[in-house]
Enzyme design. Sequence first.
Site, PDB file in Angstrom:
ATOM      1  N   GLU A 292      16.206 -43.502  41.454  1.00 57.15           N
ATOM      2  CA  GLU A 292      17.206 -44.274  41.835  1.00 57.15           C
ATOM      3  C   GLU A 292      17.523 -43.988  43.547  1.00 57.15           C
ATOM      4  OE1 GLU A 292      19.869 -42.835  38.721  1.00 57.15           O
ATOM      5  OE2 GLU A 292      20.364 -44.921  38.359  1.00 57.15           O
TER       6      GLU A 292
ATOM      7  N   GLU B 206      16.357 -41.882  31.327  1.00 58.96           N
ATOM      8  CA  GLU B 206      17.638 -41.461  31.150  1.00 58.96           C
ATOM      9  C   GLU B 206      18.255 -41.876  29.597  1.00 58.96           C
ATOM     10  OE1 GLU B 206      16.971 -42.820  33.753  1.00 58.96           O
ATOM     11  OE2 GLU B 206      18.356 -42.209  35.485  1.00 58.96           O
TER      12      GLU B 206
HETATM   13  C1  3H9 Z   1      19.666 -39.075  35.427  1.00 56.59           C
HETATM   14  O1  3H9 Z   1      18.887 -38.690  36.569  1.00 56.59           O
HETATM   15  C2  3H9 Z   1      21.130 -39.464  35.675  1.00 56.59           C
HETATM   16  C3  3H9 Z   1      21.173 -40.606  36.721  1.00 56.59           C
HETATM   17  O2  3H9 Z   1      20.630 -41.528  36.363  1.00 56.59           O
HETATM   18  C4  3H9 Z   1      22.805 -40.747  36.820  1.00 56.59           C
HETATM   19  C5  3H9 Z   1      23.626 -39.884  37.391  1.00 56.59           C
HETATM   20  C6  3H9 Z   1      24.800 -40.218  37.876  1.00 56.59           C
HETATM   21  N1  3H9 Z   1      17.908 -31.019  35.301  1.00 56.59           N
HETATM   22  O3  3H9 Z   1      10.207 -29.572  31.655  1.00 56.59           O
HETATM   23  P1  3H9 Z   1       9.638 -28.353  32.434  1.00 56.59           P
HETATM   24  C7  3H9 Z   1      14.454 -27.801  34.165  1.00 56.59           C
HETATM   25  S1  3H9 Z   1      19.463 -37.936  34.016  1.00 56.59           S
HETATM   26  C8  3H9 Z   1      18.008 -29.795  35.232  1.00 56.59           C
HETATM   27  O4  3H9 Z   1       9.347 -27.373  31.382  1.00 56.59           O
HETATM   28  P2  3H9 Z   1       7.170 -29.615  33.337  1.00 56.59           P
HETATM   29  C9  3H9 Z   1      13.814 -27.551  32.603  1.00 56.59           C
HETATM   30  O5  3H9 Z   1      15.071 -27.413  31.711  1.00 56.59           O
HETATM   31  C10 3H9 Z   1      18.060 -36.897  34.328  1.00 56.59           C
HETATM   32  N2  3H9 Z   1      16.998 -29.085  34.958  1.00 56.59           N
HETATM   33  O6  3H9 Z   1       8.699 -28.877  33.344  1.00 56.59           O
HETATM   34  C11 3H9 Z   1      13.032 -26.135  32.645  1.00 56.59           C
HETATM   35  O7  3H9 Z   1      14.019 -25.182  32.943  1.00 56.59           O
HETATM   36  P3  3H9 Z   1      13.520 -23.735  32.359  1.00 56.59           P
HETATM   37  C12 3H9 Z   1      16.659 -38.009  34.185  1.00 56.59           C
HETATM   38  C13 3H9 Z   1      15.706 -29.618  34.695  1.00 56.59           C
HETATM   39  O8  3H9 Z   1       6.620 -29.602  34.599  1.00 56.59           O
HETATM   40  C14 3H9 Z   1      12.330 -26.467  34.221  1.00 56.59           C
HETATM   41  O9  3H9 Z   1      13.327 -27.474  34.898  1.00 56.59           O
HETATM   42  N3  3H9 Z   1      15.585 -36.949  34.458  1.00 56.59           N
HETATM   43  C15 3H9 Z   1      15.913 -31.040  34.776  1.00 56.59           C
HETATM   44  O10 3H9 Z   1       6.833 -29.597  31.755  1.00 56.59           O
HETATM   45  C16 3H9 Z   1      11.014 -26.994  34.340  1.00 56.59           C
HETATM   46  O11 3H9 Z   1      11.033 -28.152  33.479  1.00 56.59           O
HETATM   47  C17 3H9 Z   1      14.897 -36.645  33.385  1.00 56.59           C
HETATM   48  O12 3H9 Z   1      15.317 -36.782  32.207  1.00 56.59           O
HETATM   49  C18 3H9 Z   1      16.910 -31.617  35.232  1.00 56.59           C
HETATM   50  N4  3H9 Z   1      16.699 -33.023  35.604  1.00 56.59           N
HETATM   51  O13 3H9 Z   1       7.998 -31.156  33.313  1.00 56.59           O
HETATM   52  C19 3H9 Z   1      13.565 -35.827  33.667  1.00 56.59           C
HETATM   53  N5  3H9 Z   1      14.558 -31.465  34.455  1.00 56.59           N
HETATM   54  O14 3H9 Z   1      12.033 -23.503  33.176  1.00 56.59           O
HETATM   55  C20 3H9 Z   1      13.696 -34.426  32.957  1.00 56.59           C
HETATM   56  C21 3H9 Z   1      13.723 -30.226  34.341  1.00 56.59           C
HETATM   57  O15 3H9 Z   1      14.518 -23.175  32.629  1.00 56.59           O
HETATM   58  N6  3H9 Z   1      12.605 -33.742  33.118  1.00 56.59           N
HETATM   59  N7  3H9 Z   1      14.723 -29.039  34.362  1.00 56.59           N
HETATM   60  O16 3H9 Z   1      13.265 -24.034  31.084  1.00 56.59           O
HETATM   61  C22 3H9 Z   1      11.400 -33.608  32.837  1.00 56.59           C
HETATM   62  O17 3H9 Z   1      11.216 -34.740  32.229  1.00 56.59           O
HETATM   63  C23 3H9 Z   1      10.408 -32.659  33.074  1.00 56.59           C
HETATM   64  O18 3H9 Z   1      11.115 -31.592  33.429  1.00 56.59           O
HETATM   65  C24 3H9 Z   1       9.234 -32.823  34.205  1.00 56.59           C
HETATM   66  C25 3H9 Z   1       8.547 -31.598  34.393  1.00 56.59           C
HETATM   67  C26 3H9 Z   1       8.538 -34.095  33.817  1.00 56.59           C
HETATM   68  C27 3H9 Z   1      10.138 -33.367  35.571  1.00 56.59           C
END
Ligand code: 3H9
Length: 679
Positions: A104, A124
Site C-alpha cells: 500500500e 491481509e
Molecule cells: C496489513 O498490512 C494491514 C494493512 O493493510 C492496513 C493497516 C491499517 N508484523 O515469517 P517469518 C515477524 S496486515 C509483525 O518467520 P520469513 C514474525 O512474527 C500485514 N511481525 O520470516 C517473526 O517474528 P519472530 C500484512 C511480523 O522470512 C519474524 O517477523 N502482511 C510481521 O519466513 C520473521 O517472520 C503480512 O501478512 C508483521 N507484519 O517470512 C505479511 N511479519 O522471529 C506477514 C513478520 O519473533 N509476514 N513478523 O517469530 C510474512 O508473511 C512473513 O513474515 C514474510 C517473511 C514473508 C515477510
Amino acid sequence: MSVITTRKDGDVLVVTSNNPPVNALGQAVRAGLAEAIQEASADDAIKAVVITCEGRTFFAGADITEFGKPPVGPSLPEVVDAIEASAKPVVAAIHGTALGGGLEVALACHYRIAVASAKLGLPEVKLGILPGAGGTQRLPRVVGVADALPMIVTGNPISASKAEGIGLVDKLVAEDDLAGSGVAFARSVADKGDHPVSSTRTDKIKDIPSDSDFFDEFRKAQMRRMKGFEAPEACIEAVKAAIDLPYAEGVKKERELFGKLVSGTQSKALRHVFFAERAAAKIDDIPKDTPLIPIKKVGILGAGTMGGGIAMNFLTAGYAVTIVERQQEALDRGVAIIRKNYERSAAKGRFTEAQVKGAMDLLTPTLDYNDLADCDLVIEAVFENMDVKKEVFRTLDGIVKQGAILASNTSYLNVDEMAAETKRPGSVLGLHFFSPANVMRLLEIVRAEKTEPAVLKTAMDLSKKIGKVAVVAGVCFGFIGNRMLSPRQRAAQAMLLQGAMPWDVDKALTDFGMPMGPFQMSDLAGLDLGWDKANSKSETIRDVLCERDRRGQKTGKGFYDYDENRRAIPSDEVAEVIKEFAAKSGLEQRSFSPDEIREALLFPMINEGAKILEEGMAQRASDIDTVWINGYGWPAYTGGPMFWADTIGLDKVVAGLKAQGAEVCKLLEDKAAKGETFN
Ligand code: 3H9
C-alpha cells in the site's frame, strides 16, 4: 538510531527504513516516513524521493502486533495519503516482499521499481482482514480489476516480473545497488510535469463492471477456499466499491469493512494462527548456539504411500534421497508413483519438466540397506508395529554412519523404545508426517527422552527447508494430533448409542468447518483398520458393518452408501444396525442439536489437549492449535481447538465436560476457575 533515516544524493532524498526483521510498519516507521516526506517537501534542493528498506525485505506490512491495541498516530492511511500527495515524485525501490501495508505504501508512491526476485502481494485476507490503507481502491486503479481481485481475495503474492507485466512495477532493476537504481530512476522522472497518482487513475478501473458475471464466476472458483471465512467476501465488496464509487467514498467503505473485520473473532483467531506457527518453530530449552548437523543425503525406508510422499518432500527441496524396499516390485511401484505425482503436478503447472527431471535424478532406489550407510538422516516408514520398528532400528544402527540421525515416522508408537535398540539414542527422534506426506503441511517432531538438542534443532531447521510447519511433541501414545483424535472418535461412537446418526454427527462438524466428520473419516481410512475378521463376533456396530463387507469407501460402502461419483449417501441398512445396538444399550434415545454434538465431540478433545499440556507433551497451547489446523483441517478461522476453547470460555467447557460425566483435567479446571485462557 531512528528506524527511518534520510540522506541526500544530490537532488534526490533517499529514505531508508531499518526495522528488522521484516520492516513492519510500526508506529515509529510510520512517523519517520511522514517526517521524511515533509523534509523533502520543505527542501527546495530536493526534486524527488526514493523509499527503500535495509535488511531482507521491503515493508512486509502493518505491524500485526499493534492490532487490537489503542492506535497511535500517524495511521497508515494518513502516511500513504501524505506520500501520494507529495508534489515531488516518490519512488518505491522494492526488494524481498512488499506485502500488505508495504504494498500500500508502494501503491501510494508515484513510481515503483523492483529487483527480479521481489514478490508483491496483499495477504491481509489470510489474517482475516482486508487491505486497510487504500489497497483495495488503489490496486484495481493501477492494474485493473481482473488482476487486482485475485491478489486481494486469495492473498497470494505475485512475482516482480508478473507485477511489471500488469503495470504494478514500472521497471525491473539489477539486484545490487537498489538504492542507486532508485536514485537514477527518480532523477529520470523528476522533471516530468505529471506524475501518476494511483487514487486518481481511471484508465484501468472499468475493465470489469461491478455487475459482471466475473465476480460470481470468481466466487464459484474460490468457493472451497473461501468457505466459512468472512474476509474474502468483504474483499470482493471493497473491490466493487472501487469500481462503483469515487475514490474518497471507496476508501470510506474499505475503512468500514476493515474496522469490522479487525475487531472480529475470525481476525483475532487468524492472527493467533500466524504467530502460533512461528512460535512452534521455537524450542524453549535449547541453547541458541546449538550447532546444526549438516544434512545432504536422506535415506527413506519403505517406498509405500508414506515413504514415497516423505521422499518427495526432500527431492523437491533438492536433497539426494536413497529409498529402500525389500522387493523389487514394491520398489518399482513406489518410484512409479513418485514419478506420476510429479508429472501430475507438472501438468497442473506447479513444476516444470526440468524440475521433475531434477527431482527424479536425485532419487536412488535400492534393495540394499547398506546403501543407506552414508546418509545423514534416515527416516523409516515401515509397517506400524513395534517389533518391526525395533528390528529396523537395530539394523539401521549397524549400517548408517555415526553422527547420522535416525527417525521414525510412527504415528502412535513409543520412540524411546526404538531409540533403546540403538547405541545412539541421542540421535533418534520421531518425524511424524501426515498423509499425503508430500501435500500436508504438518510435521510432528517427536522428542524422545534422549534426543540431543542438536538433533532436535536440525530437524526443526530441516522442516522449514522442506516447507513444513513443525511442532515438537513428547513421547506419548498418538503424540499431539492422534492422541486428541481418540477421545473424539470415542465420543462419536457413544453418540450413536444415544440416538444420533453418523450423518448428523458428521454434518455438525463439517458445518463447523472441518473437512470431514469422524464417520466420513472412518469410511475413508477403512473400518477394518485394526478389525480382526477371524475373531469378530458382532459385538460392536463396527464389527457388524465389517462382517457385512461395509468396510468403507474401498468396498463401496461403510457408514455411508456411495454412488458412482463417490458421493456419500445415508444408509438405511446402517441406520437399522445402529438402532438395534442403541436399543440394546439401554441408554435413553433422543435427538441432538448441532451444538450439542459439537460439545460432545470437541470438548473431550480440549480436555485431552489440556492433559497434553499438563504432562509437558506440547510446549504451548498454540502448538496444539498448529497441529490441528495443519494436520487435520480444523478451521483456521476459529484459531484451533485451544484458541476456540478460549473464545467460548473455559468455564463453559468445564461445565460441558462435567455434564457429559467426563473427568476434567486439573489444568483445565484450574484455568477455568481463575478465569484464565490457554493462549
Ligand atoms: C496489513 O498490512 C494491514 C494493512 O493493510 C492496513 C493497516 C491499517 N508484523 O515469517 P517469518 C515477524 S496486515 C509483525 O518467520 P520469513 C514474525 O512474527 C500485514 N511481525 O520470516 C517473526 O517474528 P519472530 C500484512 C511480523 O522470512 C519474524 O517477523 N502482511 C510481521 O519466513 C520473521 O517472520 C503480512 O501478512 C508483521 N507484519 O517470512 C505479511 N511479519 O522471529 C506477514 C513478520 O519473533 N509476514 N513478523 O517469530 C510474512 O508473511 C512473513 O513474515 C514474510 C517473511 C514473508 C515477510
